[in-house]
Enzyme design. Structure first.
Site, PDB file in Angstrom:
ATOM      1  N   LYS A  16      27.145 -11.044 -42.330  1.00 35.75           N
ATOM      2  CA  LYS A  16      26.194 -10.457 -43.280  1.00 35.75           C
ATOM      3  C   LYS A  16      26.557 -10.873 -44.713  1.00 35.75           C
ATOM      4  CE  LYS A  16      25.305  -6.514 -40.238  1.00 35.75           C
ATOM      5  NZ  LYS A  16      25.000  -5.056 -40.178  1.00 35.75           N
ATOM      6  N   TYR A  56      15.619  -6.422 -36.664  1.00 37.45           N
ATOM      7  CA  TYR A  56      15.971  -4.993 -36.629  1.00 37.45           C
ATOM      8  C   TYR A  56      14.776  -4.116 -36.249  1.00 37.45           C
ATOM      9  CZ  TYR A  56      20.598  -5.735 -38.792  1.00 37.45           C
ATOM     10  OH  TYR A  56      21.908  -6.094 -39.049  1.00 37.45           O
ATOM     11  N   PHE A  64      17.285   4.595 -42.933  1.00 40.28           N
ATOM     12  CA  PHE A  64      18.069   3.587 -43.653  1.00 40.28           C
ATOM     13  C   PHE A  64      17.476   2.182 -43.554  1.00 40.28           C
ATOM     14  CE2 PHE A  64      19.998   4.158 -39.407  1.00 40.28           C
ATOM     15  CZ  PHE A  64      19.937   2.852 -38.909  1.00 40.28           C
ATOM     16  N   ARG A  92      31.306  -7.110 -29.478  1.00 42.35           N
ATOM     17  CA  ARG A  92      31.028  -5.767 -30.011  1.00 42.35           C
ATOM     18  C   ARG A  92      32.329  -4.994 -30.225  1.00 42.35           C
ATOM     19  NH1 ARG A  92      26.179  -4.141 -32.040  1.00 42.35           N
ATOM     20  NH2 ARG A  92      26.636  -2.048 -31.306  1.00 42.35           N
ATOM     21  N   THR A  98      29.895   0.923 -35.797  1.00 42.63           N
ATOM     22  CA  THR A  98      28.898   0.598 -36.820  1.00 42.63           C
ATOM     23  C   THR A  98      29.321   1.097 -38.197  1.00 42.63           C
ATOM     24  OG1 THR A  98      27.146   0.716 -35.159  1.00 42.63           O
ATOM     25  CG2 THR A  98      26.475   0.930 -37.475  1.00 42.63           C
ATOM     26  N   ARG A 109      35.451  -4.597 -38.605  1.00 41.63           N
ATOM     27  CA  ARG A 109      34.954  -3.575 -39.532  1.00 41.63           C
ATOM     28  C   ARG A 109      36.050  -2.589 -39.927  1.00 41.63           C
ATOM     29  NH1 ARG A 109      29.319  -2.577 -36.144  1.00 41.63           N
ATOM     30  NH2 ARG A 109      28.088  -4.251 -37.098  1.00 41.63           N
ATOM     31  N   ASN A 123      28.592  -3.678 -43.336  1.00 38.97           N
ATOM     32  CA  ASN A 123      29.651  -3.666 -42.322  1.00 38.97           C
ATOM     33  C   ASN A 123      29.985  -5.064 -41.786  1.00 38.97           C
ATOM     34  OD1 ASN A 123      27.385  -3.985 -40.837  1.00 38.97           O
ATOM     35  ND2 ASN A 123      27.587  -2.118 -39.640  1.00 38.97           N
ATOM     36  N   HIS A 126      27.317  -8.777 -37.619  1.00 39.77           N
ATOM     37  CA  HIS A 126      26.431  -8.297 -36.555  1.00 39.77           C
ATOM     38  C   HIS A 126      26.767  -9.015 -35.251  1.00 39.77           C
ATOM     39  CE1 HIS A 126      22.685  -7.518 -34.327  1.00 39.77           C
ATOM     40  NE2 HIS A 126      22.800  -8.784 -33.944  1.00 39.77           N
ATOM     41  N   GLU A 137      17.612 -12.414 -29.995  1.00 40.56           N
ATOM     42  CA  GLU A 137      18.119 -12.766 -31.322  1.00 40.56           C
ATOM     43  C   GLU A 137      18.440 -14.261 -31.411  1.00 40.56           C
ATOM     44  OE1 GLU A 137      21.270  -9.877 -31.841  1.00 40.56           O
ATOM     45  OE2 GLU A 137      19.823  -8.231 -31.790  1.00 40.56           O
TER      46      GLU A 137
END
Ligand code: UDP
Ligand code: MG
Length: 149
Positions: A16, A56, A64, A92, A98, A109, A123, A126, A137
């Site tokens: 990100k 998303y 949010f 993950r 998250t 993270r 964070n 992804h 994706e």
């Protein structure tokens, strides 16, 4: 799923804008390579609203959502496809929870949490959360299958 396809499992991982600004690109790639995963594709790009809303889309109704889209537009992202045994679940786990404040030590993270000034949307990285989302994706961010491996 048979053993061969499990080993060849692919997932979509995206660094990100905060991960790039904080110079965590090499660290993230190194962690994935050290785990034995193979990078198949990588591109740095400025995302647009359309692709992010699609990416998303399941979160559209969340309070949010708009802030998340604005954050994801705040700088370039690095979109990647990675391959390896059980990579969807393992990536993950490597990212952690998250909410970076709750992400376990040893996770990306968790290890790079800055404290309360770090917003929950910032964070770092992804990763797809299921085989279905990995396929969706990957096709969304690499529509021409323009990667070589
Ligand atoms: N997010 C947020 N506030 C929340 C939950 C999520 O800003 O309360 C952001 C955060 O950047 C997260 C993204 O929305 O990574 C997608 O949310 P999801 O629940 O899919 O988390 P992830 O799969 O990224 O762990
Ligand atoms: Mg998610």
């Amino acid at each position: 799923m048979n053993e061969t396809s499990h080993q060849k499992e692919k997932t979509f991982i995206m660094i990100k804008p905060d991960g790039i600004k904080r110079k965590l690109v090499g660290e993230i790639i190194q962690r994935l390579e050290k785990k034995g995963f193979q990078m198949l594709a990588l591109k740095m790009l400025q995302a647009n609203r359309k692709i992010l809303v699609e990416h998303y889309t399941e979160l559209k109704a969340k309070f949010f959502f708009e802030e998340l889209i604005d954050f994801m537009l705040s700088g370039p992202v690095i979109a990647m496809i990675w391959q390896g045994e059980n990579i969807i679940n393992t990536a993950r786990q490597m990212l952690g929870a998250t909410n970076p404040a709750e992400a376990a030590p040893g996770t990306i993270r968790g290890d790079f949490y800055l404290g309360p000034q770090q917003k929950i949307n910032e964070n770092i990285c992804h990763a797809s959360d299921s085989l279905e989302s990995a396929k969706k994706e990957t096709a969304l961010w690499f529509p021409k299958k323009n990667y070589t491996w």
